[in-house]
Scaffold this motif. Structure first.
Motif, short mmCIF file in Angstrom:
data_model
loop_
_atom_site.label_atom_id
_atom_site.label_comp_id
_atom_site.label_asym_id
_atom_site.label_seq_id
_atom_site.Cartn_x
_atom_site.Cartn_y
_atom_site.Cartn_z
N GLU A 69 61.48 71.33 58.96
CA GLU A 69 62.84 71.96 58.84
C GLU A 69 62.21 73.37 59.39
N TYR A 70 61.16 74.02 58.79
CA TYR A 70 61.08 75.25 58.93
C TYR A 70 60.07 75.69 59.93
N TYR A 71 59.11 75.11 60.20
CA TYR A 71 58.13 75.47 61.15
C TYR A 71 57.60 74.25 62.10
N PRO A 72 56.91 74.79 63.18
CA PRO A 72 56.25 73.56 63.95
C PRO A 72 55.28 73.05 63.47
N LYS A 73 55.27 71.86 63.75
CA LYS A 73 54.38 70.49 63.10
C LYS A 73 53.44 70.03 63.80
N HIS A 74 52.05 70.27 63.52
CA HIS A 74 50.95 69.86 64.21
C HIS A 74 50.79 68.24 63.51
N MET A 75 51.01 67.17 64.33
CA MET A 75 50.94 65.91 63.74
C MET A 75 49.51 65.31 63.97
N ALA A 76 48.72 65.51 64.70
CA ALA A 76 47.50 64.67 65.03
C ALA A 76 46.26 65.77 64.38
N SER A 77 46.34 65.58 63.10
CA SER A 77 45.48 66.40 62.35
C SER A 77 44.17 65.64 62.06
N ALA A 78 44.04 64.52 62.51
CA ALA A 78 42.61 63.72 62.33
C ALA A 78 42.64 62.81 63.28
N MET A 79 41.97 63.30 64.53
CA MET A 79 41.65 62.37 65.50
C MET A 79 40.27 61.67 65.54
N ASP A 80 39.93 60.35 65.91
CA ASP A 80 38.66 59.66 65.77
C ASP A 80 37.58 60.49 66.58
N LYS A 81 38.04 61.07 67.78
CA LYS A 81 36.99 61.85 68.73
C LYS A 81 36.49 62.91 68.01
N PHE A 82 37.31 63.68 67.07
CA PHE A 82 36.57 64.66 66.19
C PHE A 82 36.20 64.14 64.61
N GLN A 83 36.05 62.88 64.78
CA GLN A 83 35.61 62.58 63.12
C GLN A 83 36.46 62.84 62.31
N TYR A 84 37.71 62.70 62.58
CA TYR A 84 39.05 62.85 61.84
C TYR A 84 39.11 64.24 61.00
N ILE A 85 38.45 64.97 61.58
CA ILE A 85 38.71 66.51 61.16
C ILE A 85 39.25 67.49 62.35
N LEU A 86 39.76 68.46 61.87
CA LEU A 86 40.22 69.58 63.08
C LEU A 86 38.94 70.08 63.45
N PRO A 87 38.98 70.17 64.80
CA PRO A 87 37.90 70.95 65.69
C PRO A 87 37.74 72.41 65.39
N TYR A 88 38.99 72.99 65.26
CA TYR A 88 38.88 74.52 64.35
C TYR A 88 40.29 74.64 64.18
N ASN A 89 40.33 75.73 63.33
CA ASN A 89 41.63 75.87 62.63
C ASN A 89 43.02 76.04 63.29
N SER A 90 43.02 76.76 64.29
CA SER A 90 44.06 77.15 65.16
C SER A 90 44.41 75.90 66.07
#
Length: 232
Positions: A102-123
């Motif tokens: 409701e309030y902010y843009p949402k990043h949905m792909a927060s865990a992708m297999d090609k990045f071993q299910y972690i964010l590649p960097y914070n932004s």
């Protein structure tokens, strides 16, 4: 027809437009459509899948195509949510709801297999994201001037901050995605690096976006599983 669906036995609480930038990726498209339609129907959403196709052989401009998609999709419906979706990603968890925060843009792909299910960097804001039309216009959409791969996702993350918002993320155990890869045998696995910035976003975000969008609409056709918008 046209990739549009609404639940037959209930009133959908949310209306989401799924926007996919596209150019000559037939295998990926078939794969995505096979998974995404039943996934969205299980969530009982009212939705339409839009494919925004760029003609010609010039550099691909994903960000501008998504701007075009938003402009054209808003002619059809007052969408609650705009889901910006890479063509090579399929969600793994049905509880990853394709609706907006409701309030902010949402990043949905927060865990992708090609990045071993972690964010590649914070932004990082790539892959799949969900914004209300109000969020999208508040940040003046995406930049129109990123030709070729990479870079625009960082610009978008900066725009969100400059527009007085912040990124919220789907929790990693829900926001899991698998990358469809038809080039695995040729790809050399190297550490993924953040693409270099091409623009001074702080100076350009108010003058490069939805308010300066120019394109030529060549066709708009309803296919059995998606609406295709072809532009120059």
């Amino acid at each position: 027809s046209g990739g549009h669906y609404r639940p037959p036995h209930c009133f959908a609480r949310y209306k989401s437009a799924i926007l996919v930038a596209y150019r000559n990726q037939e295998k990926y498209l078939r794969h995505l459509l096979y998974y995404i339609h039943p996934f969205l129907q299980r969530q009982q959403l009212s939705y339409t899948i839009y494919l925004i196709q760029q003609v010609g052989t010039g550099s691909f401009n994903r960000a501008k195509l998504l701007n075009v998609g938003v402009r054209e999709a808003m002619k059809d419906e007052e969408w609650d949510c705009l889901v910006l979706h890479d063509i090579d990603l399929v969600p793994e968890n049905d509880y990853n709801l394709y609706i907006c925060d409701e309030y902010y843009p949402k990043h949905m792909a927060s865990a992708m297999d090609k990045f071993q299910y972690i964010l590649p960097y914070n932004s990082f804001f790539g892959g799949v994201s969900a914004l209300t039309p109000e969020h999208y216009m508040k940040m003046n959409g995406f930049p129109n001037t990123y030709w070729g791969d990479g870079g625009e996702n960082d610009d978008i993350a900066t725009r969100i901050r400059l527009a007085g918002m912040k990124i919220v993320r789907t929790s990693p155990h829900l926001g899991r995605y698998r990358v469809i890869d038809y080039n695995e045998e040729t790809e050399i696995q190297t550490p993924w690096r953040r693409p270099p910035s091409q623009h001074n976003t702080r100076k350009t975000w108010k003058t490069d976006g939805m308010n300066t969008l120019q394109f030529r609409l060549l066709s708009r056709t309803k296919h059995p599983l998606y609406t295709k918008i072809t532009v120059d």
